[in-house]
Design a protein around this motif. Sequence first.
Motif, PDB file in Angstrom:
ATOM      1  N   GLU A  82       0.827  -1.207   0.000  1.00 30.64           N
ATOM      2  CA  GLU A  82       0.000   0.000   0.000  1.00 30.64           C
ATOM      3  C   GLU A  82       0.866   1.264   0.000  1.00 30.64           C
ATOM      4  O   GLU A  82       0.580   2.218  -0.726  1.00 30.64           O
ATOM      5  CB  GLU A  82      -0.919   0.005   1.229  1.00 30.64           C
ATOM      6  N   VAL A  83       1.930   1.270   0.788  1.00 34.21           N
ATOM      7  CA  VAL A  83       2.841   2.413   0.822  1.00 34.21           C
ATOM      8  C   VAL A  83       3.482   2.598  -0.547  1.00 34.21           C
ATOM      9  O   VAL A  83       3.549   3.711  -1.075  1.00 34.21           O
ATOM     10  CB  VAL A  83       3.917   2.218   1.922  1.00 34.21           C
ATOM     11  N   ARG A  84       3.922   1.512  -1.158  1.00 33.66           N
ATOM     12  CA  ARG A  84       4.540   1.568  -2.490  1.00 33.66           C
ATOM     13  C   ARG A  84       3.572   2.111  -3.524  1.00 33.66           C
ATOM     14  O   ARG A  84       3.919   2.972  -4.327  1.00 33.66           O
ATOM     15  CB  ARG A  84       5.012   0.166  -2.858  1.00 33.66           C
ATOM     16  N   ASP A  85       2.331   1.612  -3.515  1.00 32.24           N
ATOM     17  CA  ASP A  85       1.321   2.075  -4.467  1.00 32.24           C
ATOM     18  C   ASP A  85       1.025   3.564  -4.294  1.00 32.24           C
ATOM     19  O   ASP A  85       0.839   4.288  -5.270  1.00 32.24           O
ATOM     20  CB  ASP A  85       0.031   1.264  -4.323  1.00 32.24           C
ATOM     21  N   ARG A  86       0.977   4.024  -3.049  1.00 29.26           N
ATOM     22  CA  ARG A  86       0.706   5.443  -2.800  1.00 29.26           C
ATOM     23  C   ARG A  86       1.878   6.313  -3.229  1.00 29.26           C
ATOM     24  O   ARG A  86       1.678   7.415  -3.733  1.00 29.26           O
ATOM     25  CB  ARG A  86       0.362   5.669  -1.337  1.00 29.26           C
ATOM     26  N   LEU A  87       3.099   5.833  -3.025  1.00 28.21           N
ATOM     27  CA  LEU A  87       4.261   6.581  -3.502  1.00 28.21           C
ATOM     28  C   LEU A  87       4.205   6.760  -5.017  1.00 28.21           C
ATOM     29  O   LEU A  87       4.487   7.840  -5.541  1.00 28.21           O
ATOM     30  CB  LEU A  87       5.560   5.865  -3.115  1.00 28.21           C
ATOM     31  N   ILE A  88       3.825   5.707  -5.707  1.00 27.55           N
ATOM     32  CA  ILE A  88       3.742   5.763  -7.167  1.00 27.55           C
ATOM     33  C   ILE A  88       2.589   6.656  -7.616  1.00 27.55           C
ATOM     34  O   ILE A  88       2.773   7.591  -8.398  1.00 27.55           O
ATOM     35  CB  ILE A  88       3.612   4.344  -7.759  1.00 27.55           C
ATOM     36  N   ALA A  89       1.379   6.379  -7.115  1.00 25.97           N
ATOM     37  CA  ALA A  89       0.180   7.078  -7.590  1.00 25.97           C
ATOM     38  C   ALA A  89       0.102   8.533  -7.124  1.00 25.97           C
ATOM     39  O   ALA A  89      -0.258   9.415  -7.900  1.00 25.97           O
ATOM     40  CB  ALA A  89      -1.072   6.325  -7.139  1.00 25.97           C
ATOM     41  N   ASP A  90       0.450   8.787  -5.869  1.00 24.80           N
ATOM     42  CA  ASP A  90       0.249  10.127  -5.310  1.00 24.80           C
ATOM     43  C   ASP A  90       1.445  11.058  -5.495  1.00 24.80           C
ATOM     44  O   ASP A  90       1.268  12.271  -5.565  1.00 24.80           O
ATOM     45  CB  ASP A  90      -0.071  10.041  -3.815  1.00 24.80           C
TER      46      ASP A  90
END
Length: 176
Positions: A82-90
């Motif tokens: 989830e942290v990785r996905d948020r770093l990428i998307a946000d």
Amino acid sequence: ALHTATASAPRRNGRVPQRAQKVKVARRFLVAVDGSERSNGIVEYLVNLAGRGGAAEVIVLNVQPLPESWRLRGYETFKRDEVRDRLIADLGMPIVRGVGRRLQKAGLPFTARVEVGDPVEAIMRIATVERCDLIVIGDPRPGALRQWIARHAGISIGSVAGSVVQLADIPVVVAK
């Protein structure tokens, strides 16, 4: 795919050149951007460079550093994805989309990529995987502390751009 252009040897006594020499022309660019003001200079440089030589392919890369495990306060085991996905998307995708809009406006096709991890390692890996001919990267202005250390102690603190220049097997342009 690396495109080549033919360059002739200089004519001697008005004769036709005896042999042609192939010159490599960079047509696949890896552009590493961080969202700073330096990214604007990189885009301007790239548009001018690509405009002189015809068609080019651009890979726009942003690398988000992975947070230290202590900063995740115990969530690192079950919230890692989830942290990785948020770093990428946000954080990463808005940066590459902004650069991509400027490239599209200039008529340059691009591929957007966001990686999470060590910036130097990611830039080197993506340049190899994407078979890039040239890396274009910005060198951030040194902050007050870095300038003071360089001036008074004579020590130069390395940057991502400096490390990429030292490690790359292909040409690197550092935009200032």
